[in-house]
Design an enzyme around this catalytic site. Sequence first.
Site, PDB file in Angstrom:
ATOM      1  N   HIS A  23       0.805  -1.455   0.008  1.00 42.05           N
ATOM      2  CA  HIS A  23      -0.224   0.125  -0.345  1.00 42.05           C
ATOM      3  C   HIS A  23       0.950   1.683  -0.267  1.00 42.05           C
ATOM      4  O   HIS A  23       0.587   2.191   1.037  1.00 42.05           O
ATOM      5  CB  HIS A  23      -1.224   0.065   0.953  1.00 42.05           C
ATOM      6  CG  HIS A  23      -1.599  -0.775   1.324  1.00 42.05           C
ATOM      7  ND1 HIS A  23      -2.742  -1.410   2.221  1.00 42.05           N
ATOM      8  CD2 HIS A  23      -2.501  -1.851   0.151  1.00 42.05           C
ATOM      9  CE1 HIS A  23      -3.268  -2.794   1.904  1.00 42.05           C
ATOM     10  NE2 HIS A  23      -2.907  -2.754   0.296  1.00 42.05           N
ATOM     11  N   HIS A  79     -10.259 -11.472  -5.705  1.00 38.89           N
ATOM     12  CA  HIS A  79      -9.879 -10.378  -5.142  1.00 38.89           C
ATOM     13  C   HIS A  79      -8.875  -9.305  -6.060  1.00 38.89           C
ATOM     14  O   HIS A  79      -8.288 -10.374  -6.869  1.00 38.89           O
ATOM     15  CB  HIS A  79      -9.138 -10.082  -4.078  1.00 38.89           C
ATOM     16  CG  HIS A  79      -8.675  -9.089  -3.323  1.00 38.89           C
ATOM     17  ND1 HIS A  79      -9.271  -7.764  -3.858  1.00 38.89           N
ATOM     18  CD2 HIS A  79      -8.190  -8.284  -2.425  1.00 38.89           C
ATOM     19  CE1 HIS A  79      -8.652  -6.392  -3.052  1.00 38.89           C
ATOM     20  NE2 HIS A  79      -7.836  -7.339  -2.384  1.00 38.89           N
ATOM     21  N   GLU A  81      -7.074  -6.593  -6.125  1.00 39.87           N
ATOM     22  CA  GLU A  81      -5.585  -5.981  -6.368  1.00 39.87           C
ATOM     23  C   GLU A  81      -4.356  -6.754  -6.948  1.00 39.87           C
ATOM     24  O   GLU A  81      -4.328  -8.262  -7.222  1.00 39.87           O
ATOM     25  CB  GLU A  81      -5.472  -6.008  -4.576  1.00 39.87           C
ATOM     26  CG  GLU A  81      -5.491  -4.091  -3.906  1.00 39.87           C
ATOM     27  CD  GLU A  81      -5.343  -4.317  -2.889  1.00 39.87           C
ATOM     28  OE1 GLU A  81      -5.391  -4.679  -1.917  1.00 39.87           O
ATOM     29  OE2 GLU A  81      -4.293  -3.430  -2.575  1.00 39.87           O
ATOM     30  N   ASP A  83      -2.120  -7.549  -6.163  1.00 42.24           N
ATOM     31  CA  ASP A  83      -0.644  -8.612  -5.295  1.00 42.24           C
ATOM     32  C   ASP A  83      -1.791  -9.936  -5.595  1.00 42.24           C
ATOM     33  O   ASP A  83      -0.872 -11.168  -5.394  1.00 42.24           O
ATOM     34  CB  ASP A  83      -0.943  -8.316  -3.971  1.00 42.24           C
ATOM     35  CG  ASP A  83      -1.768  -8.247  -3.380  1.00 42.24           C
ATOM     36  OD1 ASP A  83      -2.951  -7.799  -4.051  1.00 42.24           O
ATOM     37  OD2 ASP A  83      -2.258  -8.550  -1.697  1.00 42.24           O
ATOM     38  N   HIS A 147     -11.251  -6.289   2.328  1.00 48.83           N
ATOM     39  CA  HIS A 147     -10.986  -5.478   2.948  1.00 48.83           C
ATOM     40  C   HIS A 147     -11.463  -4.832   1.375  1.00 48.83           C
ATOM     41  O   HIS A 147     -11.348  -3.244   1.350  1.00 48.83           O
ATOM     42  CB  HIS A 147      -9.358  -5.112   3.370  1.00 48.83           C
ATOM     43  CG  HIS A 147      -7.592  -5.400   2.317  1.00 48.83           C
ATOM     44  ND1 HIS A 147      -7.852  -3.904   1.970  1.00 48.83           N
ATOM     45  CD2 HIS A 147      -7.985  -6.054   1.602  1.00 48.83           C
ATOM     46  CE1 HIS A 147      -6.602  -4.814   0.818  1.00 48.83           C
ATOM     47  NE2 HIS A 147      -6.822  -5.345   0.775  1.00 48.83           N
ATOM     48  N   ASP A 166      -7.365 -12.171   1.376  1.00 52.10           N
ATOM     49  CA  ASP A 166      -6.303 -11.682   2.289  1.00 52.10           C
ATOM     50  C   ASP A 166      -6.717 -12.326   3.824  1.00 52.10           C
ATOM     51  O   ASP A 166      -6.289 -11.863   4.939  1.00 52.10           O
ATOM     52  CB  ASP A 166      -6.834 -10.211   2.097  1.00 52.10           C
ATOM     53  CG  ASP A 166      -5.777  -9.214   1.118  1.00 52.10           C
ATOM     54  OD1 ASP A 166      -4.601  -9.962   0.778  1.00 52.10           O
ATOM     55  OD2 ASP A 166      -6.463  -8.750   0.291  1.00 52.10           O
ATOM     56  N   TYR A 194      -1.544  -7.700  10.623  1.00 51.60           N
ATOM     57  CA  TYR A 194      -2.183  -7.110   9.470  1.00 51.60           C
ATOM     58  C   TYR A 194      -3.858  -6.912   9.861  1.00 51.60           C
ATOM     59  O   TYR A 194      -4.355  -5.517   9.452  1.00 51.60           O
ATOM     60  CB  TYR A 194      -2.481  -8.928   9.118  1.00 51.60           C
ATOM     61  CG  TYR A 194      -3.381  -8.559   7.480  1.00 51.60           C
ATOM     62  CD1 TYR A 194      -2.414  -8.053   6.499  1.00 51.60           C
ATOM     63  CD2 TYR A 194      -4.519  -8.985   7.783  1.00 51.60           C
ATOM     64  CE1 TYR A 194      -2.884  -8.235   5.207  1.00 51.60           C
ATOM     65  CE2 TYR A 194      -5.196  -8.551   5.842  1.00 51.60           C
ATOM     66  CZ  TYR A 194      -4.405  -7.948   4.850  1.00 51.60           C
ATOM     67  OH  TYR A 194      -5.052  -7.900   4.158  1.00 51.60           O
ATOM     68  N   HIS A 227      -2.448 -14.432   1.771  1.00 50.74           N
ATOM     69  CA  HIS A 227      -0.553 -13.929   2.293  1.00 50.74           C
ATOM     70  C   HIS A 227      -0.652 -14.918   3.695  1.00 50.74           C
ATOM     71  O   HIS A 227      -1.380 -15.140   4.262  1.00 50.74           O
ATOM     72  CB  HIS A 227      -0.830 -12.838   2.187  1.00 50.74           C
ATOM     73  CG  HIS A 227      -0.997 -12.030   0.954  1.00 50.74           C
ATOM     74  ND1 HIS A 227      -0.583 -11.966   0.216  1.00 50.74           N
ATOM     75  CD2 HIS A 227      -1.710 -11.553   1.120  1.00 50.74           C
ATOM     76  CE1 HIS A 227      -0.568 -10.920   0.050  1.00 50.74           C
ATOM     77  NE2 HIS A 227      -1.956 -10.836   0.103  1.00 50.74           N
TER      78      HIS A 227
END
Length: 503
Positions: A23, A79, A81, A83, A147, A166, A194, A227
């Site tokens: 981020h 998700h 994002e 990553d 998230h 996540d 986290y 992760h």
Amino acid sequence: MTIHVKNNISWVGQRDWEVRDFHGTEFKTEKGTSYNSYLIQEEKTVLIDTVDHKFCYEFIQQLELEIDLNKIDYIVINHAEEDHAGALAALLNKIPNTPIYCTENAIDSIVGHHHQPDWNFNVVKTGDSLDLGNGKQLVFIETPMLHWPDSMMTYMTGDAVLFSNDAFGQHYCDERLFNDEVDTKELMDQCLRYYANILTPFSALVTAKIKEVLSLNVPVDMIATAHGVVWRDNPIQIIEQYLTWADKYQEDRITIFYDSMSNNTRMMADAIAQGIHEVDSQVAVKVFNVARHDKNEILSNAFISKGVLVGSSTMNNVMMPKVAGMLEEITGLRFKNKKAAAFGSYGWNGGAIDRIESRLEDAGFERFESLKTKWRPDGKAILECREYGRMIAREWALTSAPATDVSAPAANQAVLEQAVPEQEPQAVEVVKPMQDGAVVQFSPDTSMLCTVCQWVYDPAQGEPNQDVAPGTAWSEVPDYFLCPECGLGKDVFEEIKTKKAVA
Ligand code: FEO
């Protein structure tokens, strides 16, 4: 490299030992991370998520050693994002038109990143399923704002594996994949880091979503995160821990953080810490200089504390910028159930303290009286700081149970059963039984805040787009109501209360 997970499921992800920022530079990944992608080879072959875009070529190279890419029937993206979905472009370059299953919001984000609106997208919603053959299915569960608005989880029947993305993950790199293989303390420290730094604003939703998943009443043999580790040994432990953290969590701990131009405010911090310890030798007092310590560690400590003391020298009649930055971030994290106070040294004007006080109130803390010292604290001032610390210790003393060790979450079913945050009763004008049998009472003028996006339900206005007429009390708003801003349900709303008086 692949790692066998269970039956016909393999890990085909990527380790990233050297990453130190997520981020932007806001989240320091001091233990690296992993990007977990999973390959399911039943009658149908499915890839769950990909890896960060910077590893896309290694990812495909490794995948080709495992399987003919043309055998992949479906790609599931939990998700969007980068990553997780970052390797999609390179992958679809090899196998164009492969169906991608994801939420509607994920399409918006994936197209926004990859600029390929013609990819074979298939929108899924909670409860939709995909048949794998061999009597097994993938069932999708939308988890918006856990998230990101596009997030979802995927549950595999038969093998009872929850691909949680996540959620329940950690930025933690280890060649060993399973939770029972790694150092428990290291692992739980990263889980806490986290949660505290990313998920805290969505705590109300964490509770609601976990209850929704549990209400499906399906077995969970493994939780395969996106992760860090796969939860193989007692996977329910991380669900219990999330419920505990989401429920206005605090330990017997006080966090002091400050910035100091000339060491004067640092001297105050040390003396206050000593005063606290003199009165209460059990409470953990942690002291941080925001200019020198890891920001995410400070926020993790604040998250598990019962109270926070914020110190700053006055510079140009305002607080020091790094303290202001911390307060801004804490406001966004929306910590609950915490006390706070300000302190600091000043020369000409003490403007920093006034501004810190205001920010602490904005952030929702129960604020206590502040302490200012002019110039460098002399012996008398140091004694005043110690006495101030003693007062804080007495005022903030816990009357409840002692601290919980987050490295060893209790395997306690009762935690699951007590997952609904308590509602405080108000003046009785409307009474309506809730789904779980509890009775919660709301006045017709009680406004409700969406704890996820901050949209406010004003009974005087109602919500005409959902046929909620002006003048409708929250208790009378139908259960199918969704926040018009973020699309979440009534579970994530909280009553707006007036601020408490300062002691
Ligand atoms: Fe792991 Fe929300 O990205």
